[in-house]
Design a protein around this motif. Sequence first.
Motif, mmCIF file in Angstrom:
data_model
loop_
_atom_site.group_PDB
_atom_site.id
_atom_site.type_symbol
_atom_site.label_atom_id
_atom_site.label_comp_id
_atom_site.label_asym_id
_atom_site.label_seq_id
_atom_site.Cartn_x
_atom_site.Cartn_y
_atom_site.Cartn_z
ATOM 1 N N LEU A 43 108.598 6.351 57.832
ATOM 2 C CA LEU A 43 109.806 7.257 58.305
ATOM 3 C C LEU A 43 110.490 7.710 56.949
ATOM 4 O O LEU A 43 110.976 8.841 56.907
ATOM 5 N N THR A 44 110.832 6.681 56.010
ATOM 6 C CA THR A 44 111.735 7.013 54.942
ATOM 7 C C THR A 44 111.093 8.022 53.994
ATOM 8 O O THR A 44 111.599 8.973 53.510
ATOM 9 N N LEU A 45 109.722 7.957 53.836
ATOM 10 C CA LEU A 45 109.083 8.685 53.101
ATOM 11 C C LEU A 45 108.780 10.259 53.996
ATOM 12 O O LEU A 45 108.753 11.140 53.118
ATOM 13 N N VAL A 46 108.621 10.160 55.062
ATOM 14 C CA VAL A 46 108.501 11.298 55.876
ATOM 15 C C VAL A 46 109.825 12.177 55.713
ATOM 16 O O VAL A 46 109.957 13.363 55.673
ATOM 17 N N ALA A 47 111.106 11.406 55.748
ATOM 18 C CA ALA A 47 112.191 12.132 55.867
ATOM 19 C C ALA A 47 113.162 12.341 54.708
ATOM 20 O O ALA A 47 114.057 13.134 54.626
ATOM 21 N N MET A 48 112.736 11.609 53.482
ATOM 22 C CA MET A 48 113.966 11.630 52.304
ATOM 23 C C MET A 48 113.944 13.031 51.750
ATOM 24 O O MET A 48 112.874 14.019 52.252
ATOM 25 N N GLU A 49 114.865 13.380 50.888
ATOM 26 C CA GLU A 49 115.093 14.595 50.135
ATOM 27 C C GLU A 49 114.018 14.479 48.993
ATOM 28 O O GLU A 49 113.628 13.165 48.503
ATOM 29 N N PRO A 50 113.602 15.350 48.360
ATOM 30 C CA PRO A 50 113.058 15.342 46.858
ATOM 31 C C PRO A 50 113.820 14.406 45.886
ATOM 32 O O PRO A 50 114.727 14.985 45.777
ATOM 33 N N PRO A 51 113.080 13.774 45.281
ATOM 34 C CA PRO A 51 113.688 12.861 44.131
ATOM 35 C C PRO A 51 113.831 13.689 43.096
ATOM 36 O O PRO A 51 113.015 14.888 42.895
ATOM 37 N N VAL A 52 114.718 13.649 42.219
ATOM 38 C CA VAL A 52 114.997 14.159 40.980
ATOM 39 C C VAL A 52 113.811 14.104 40.049
ATOM 40 O O VAL A 52 113.394 15.143 39.343
ATOM 41 N N SER A 53 113.182 13.149 40.002
ATOM 42 C CA SER A 53 111.999 13.032 39.301
ATOM 43 C C SER A 53 111.041 11.771 39.950
ATOM 44 O O SER A 53 111.616 11.066 40.917
ATOM 45 N N LEU A 54 109.997 11.354 39.276
ATOM 46 C CA LEU A 54 109.099 10.313 40.022
ATOM 47 C C LEU A 54 109.356 9.004 39.406
ATOM 48 O O LEU A 54 108.510 7.997 39.776
ATOM 49 N N ASP A 55 110.384 9.052 38.911
ATOM 50 C CA ASP A 55 111.021 7.626 38.242
ATOM 51 C C ASP A 55 111.321 6.852 39.473
ATOM 52 O O ASP A 55 111.884 7.186 40.384
#
Length: 479
Positions: A244-256
Amino acid sequence: DSKHLYTVVVLGASGDLATKKTFPALFGLYKNKYLSQKTHIIGYARTKMNQATFEGHVSKHIKLKSEGDKAALQQFLRLCSYQSGQYDQDNDFQILEKHIEDLERNSGATARLFYMALPPSVFINVAANLKKNNYREGIKIRLIVEKPFGKDLESSRKLAKDLGALFSENEVYRIDHYLGKEMVKNLMILRFANVIFGSVWNRHSIDNVQITFKEKIGTEGRGGYFDEFGIIRDVMQNHILQILTLVAMEPPVSLDAEDVRDEKVKVLRFIPPIVKENILLGQYIKSEDGKEPGYLDDKTVPKGSKTPTYAAATLFIENERWSGVPFVLKCGKALDQQKTEIRIQFKDVAGNLFSNLSRNEIVIRVQPNEAVYVKMMNKEPGLGTKTIISDLDLSYSSRFIDIAIPEAYESLILDALNGDHSNFVRDDELIAAWKIFTPILQFIDQGKIDPIPYPYGSRGPKGVSEFVAKHGYTRGQQE
Ligand code: BG6
């Protein structure tokens, strides 16, 4: 960091997890040349075993597909050694230290990976003993730990505090093996590398999201463990919530790792605790043909237990993107099929140009048979203008024919060896996850909800369809 040469120590080496998952994953990495030829692997557990017995144990669940695999296994076993010891005996960890140092002298290893495949009761003892006896300045330490990470908010906080007093967050890798699954790792790419998905991924276009986990098997001998936890703690609060978290989160600033995990924590904090109106529980009984036992028939399960083996729960994310969109999570054991999938259902098309329309859906099938497909309306070919629901279908078995999909554990152990935390659970993420589930779990633990019985091998308890429909899901044409 990836240049480190490791000594790997598997604690709890005689247990189920180590045999079924850890050793096969280490072998997979070795076979595919991700582990150096010099990596030593030490098994540690209470059971006394000689080298031959241990080798049998390591190999038990390793599948050999070719002559090459057989030869690789023989080489791999030469790197494996075993030591029995108690989990609370200083002295045994000193012997372990001597064993590690002997191997390090020989291999030149500069890092140690301690894999804790252990029951929670000995967890902190072992961590303390490792810190005291097997921690060396100048040698990189990585600690992989496995769930359960507590039973509720309070016990999880205590565990985090006790572990945090011994090892830094940077040294700890909390495994949720769903984060190593191919389709779960695909979620960020699907969302953030596709304009056609990214731009509709919100409450304006999406009506509801369903995440389903089904297993055919019951608790089969694990009833003693399971009964203390139940399906919500065993699967929903970790594996399904991670999805769920990965479906719903906002885009991260980077892939770090920290940027990704910051966003994951953020979205979890927008989810209020589940209320009792939004939960449905079930427990399996004997199969209809009488051949498969009910949950309570398991000798290791206490009589009259109300522990759920099935749960459906609806969560809401109270932020700008998701407010009002129900996320319906369904998990169960002893059902009609094995399947984990994410189903994103879109809103109805406006207007009434066409009749008999089904909603668009994006379905991401995590297992089995990994796939992404989009349900869409199409003209039924031929004369006339009838609509028909069709699929745009990306099935991995036909599209990526020669690419073997790695096991989740291989992927995660490799990440830990490389010092990459992105696919591991951070301490504050765990706390945020427990906050969502703890109130309802306490209510359930007080025996206040009677689970609805459902036969082994069925589709689940009666009332699930209504529960799901209440939260907006509609069945499409021809379904
Ligand atoms: C484990 C649970 O974490 O995940 C088990 O404890 C469950 O009860 C398992 O069966 C499911 O994992 P997978 O990879 O087989 O879907």
